[in-house]
Design a protein around this motif. Structure first.
Motif, PDB file in Angstrom:
ATOM      1  N   GLY A  12       1.861  -9.622   0.374  1.00  0.00           N
ATOM      2  CA  GLY A  12       0.678  -8.935   0.872  1.00  0.00           C
ATOM      3  C   GLY A  12      -0.613  -9.529   0.344  1.00  0.00           C
ATOM      4  O   GLY A  12      -1.689  -8.954   0.540  1.00  0.00           O
ATOM      5  N   GLU A 218       5.687   2.026  -0.144  1.00  0.00           N
ATOM      6  CA  GLU A 218       4.626   2.018   0.848  1.00  0.00           C
ATOM      7  C   GLU A 218       4.792   3.283   1.666  1.00  0.00           C
ATOM      8  O   GLU A 218       5.740   4.029   1.456  1.00  0.00           O
ATOM      9  N   PRO A 229      -0.198   1.422   4.775  1.00  0.00           N
ATOM     10  CA  PRO A 229      -0.930   1.803   3.559  1.00  0.00           C
ATOM     11  C   PRO A 229      -0.726   3.284   3.255  1.00  0.00           C
ATOM     12  O   PRO A 229      -0.465   4.095   4.147  1.00  0.00           O
ATOM     13  N   LEU A 257       3.289  -4.356   1.210  1.00  0.00           N
ATOM     14  CA  LEU A 257       2.472  -4.331   2.430  1.00  0.00           C
ATOM     15  C   LEU A 257       2.363  -5.755   2.983  1.00  0.00           C
ATOM     16  O   LEU A 257       1.306  -6.384   2.919  1.00  0.00           O
ATOM     17  N   ARG A 259       2.075  -7.125   5.817  1.00  0.00           N
ATOM     18  CA  ARG A 259       1.213  -7.452   6.951  1.00  0.00           C
ATOM     19  C   ARG A 259      -0.252  -7.129   6.680  1.00  0.00           C
ATOM     20  O   ARG A 259      -1.058  -7.058   7.611  1.00  0.00           O
ATOM     21  N   ASP A 260      -0.601  -6.958   5.411  1.00  0.00           N
ATOM     22  CA  ASP A 260      -1.967  -6.553   5.071  1.00  0.00           C
ATOM     23  C   ASP A 260      -2.705  -7.570   4.224  1.00  0.00           C
ATOM     24  O   ASP A 260      -3.654  -7.223   3.533  1.00  0.00           O
ATOM     25  N   HIS A 262      -4.772  -9.689   5.081  1.00  0.00           N
ATOM     26  CA  HIS A 262      -6.167  -9.800   5.499  1.00  0.00           C
ATOM     27  C   HIS A 262      -7.074  -8.893   4.676  1.00  0.00           C
ATOM     28  O   HIS A 262      -8.280  -9.146   4.554  1.00  0.00           O
ATOM     29  N   ARG A 267      -6.456  -3.466  -0.466  1.00  0.00           N
ATOM     30  CA  ARG A 267      -5.205  -2.689  -0.425  1.00  0.00           C
ATOM     31  C   ARG A 267      -4.619  -2.545  -1.834  1.00  0.00           C
ATOM     32  O   ARG A 267      -4.106  -1.491  -2.200  1.00  0.00           O
TER      33      ARG A 267
END
Length: 311
Positions: A12, A218, A229, A257, A259-260, A262, A267
């Motif tokens: 992540g 998560e 999240p 996480l 896929r987070d 970005h 996060r």
């Protein structure tokens, strides 16, 4: 009871250099890191892996972090097949490639002083029947366990929705087939419990406590395999954290996480704030809850994104 030890998964934080991610996590108050072996951080195929591992070990020591070594890199072995090849592959040479990655992970974990190596079974290859896949999995995991025993590193198998070992029942089938070896344990993903187990997540923690080597955490919704999240799913976290503390679980609780990336730094910040607040919300001396699960996924059903596309 002592506070839980939180970590954040590097899958992540894929947009950060590992040399930036580790001090970030330490500054935020994390106790450790879920270190996925992959090209962007610690590449298991690098010719100088030993040197890179030594550098990571030094950094972990510098920042006071513990690691779990994770092996769920999506395309680390095959640029065209997500999580391929697996221990279930019909081709013996392909299975050996996955076994080789896991053996490297054991060596890396030993060099890092990591508390466990994580792995999963993989999905059934097209045209492969379960009765053919199970012996392959048992043989592969058995070979890795031999290395784990030599290195003194536990192996934590994660039930992954849509995989051959897709739930806690599948983990216990594997454990029994291998003769219940002491270094074979469980990566319990709290979101996966919410997604598809018949019992609520806190009950899953209590039933799995004797085999817990690693915990991932998560938010998630019932029947949907999507890592969310905290606060965006359906999980009631204080009972889960209370169950982990009551079990005297001392390993890492790793935020997962994938896929987070970005928004990875943010996060990471909001996740540890949420978890610490949820842990403080547990009443002193609270009794374990045993509420029945709602919205149970029927036996044999595959949740949405159950092929592992969320990971």
């Amino acid at each position: 009871m002592s506070a839980l030890r939180y970590a954040y998964g590097t899958n992540g934080l894929a947009d950060l250099r590992l040399s930036d991610a580790l001090p970030l996590l330490a500054d935020l108050g994390y106790d450790g890191v879920g270190l996925t072996l992959d090209h962007m951080h610690l590449d298991p195929l690098a010719p100088d892996l030993a040197r890179r591992t030594a550098e990571v070990a030094h950094a972990l020591d510098r920042y006071g972090l513990t690691a779990t070594v994770e092996t769920g890199g999506r395309y680390v072995l095959d640029p065209r097949r997500k999580h391929g090849p697996s221990l279930l592959d019909p081709d013996a040479d392909a299975r050996a490639v996955r076994t080789g990655l896991l053996l490297k992970a054991v060596r890396v974990a030993a060099d890092l002083g990591a508390h466990a190596v994580h792995c999963f079974s993989g999905t059934l290859p097209p045209g492969t029947a379960e009765h053919d896949a199970w012996p392959r999995l048992v043989d592969g995991v058995g070979a890795v366990l031999t290395a784990c025993e030599a290195a003194g590193v536990p192996l934590a198998v994660e039930p992954e929705p849509g995989h051959l070992v897709g739930d806690l029942a599948g983990f216990h089938r594997l454990r029994a087939a291998l003769g219940d070896p002491p270094l074979l344990g469980l990566t319990l993903d709290i979101g996966h419990c919410q997604c598809l187990e018949p019992s609520p997540p806190d009950a899953c923690v209590r039933s799995a406590a004797p085999w817990l080597h690693h915990v991932q955490i998560e938010d998630m919704r019932r029947g949907v395999h999507e890592h969310l999240p905290f606060g965006e799913g359906e999980i009631d976290f204080p009972p889960v954290l209370e169950a982990l503390r009551a079990a005297h679980y001392g390993g890492l609780v790793t935020v997962e996480l994938p896929r987070d990336s970005h928004a990875g730094p943010e996060r990471a910040r909001t996740s540890i704030d949420f978890l610490r607040a949820a842990e403080r919300a547990v009443p002193t001396g609270a009794a374990p809850t045993g509420a029945a699960s709602t919205g149970a996924v029927p036996t044999g059903a595959v949740p949405t994104k159950g092929d592992g596309t969320a990971c």
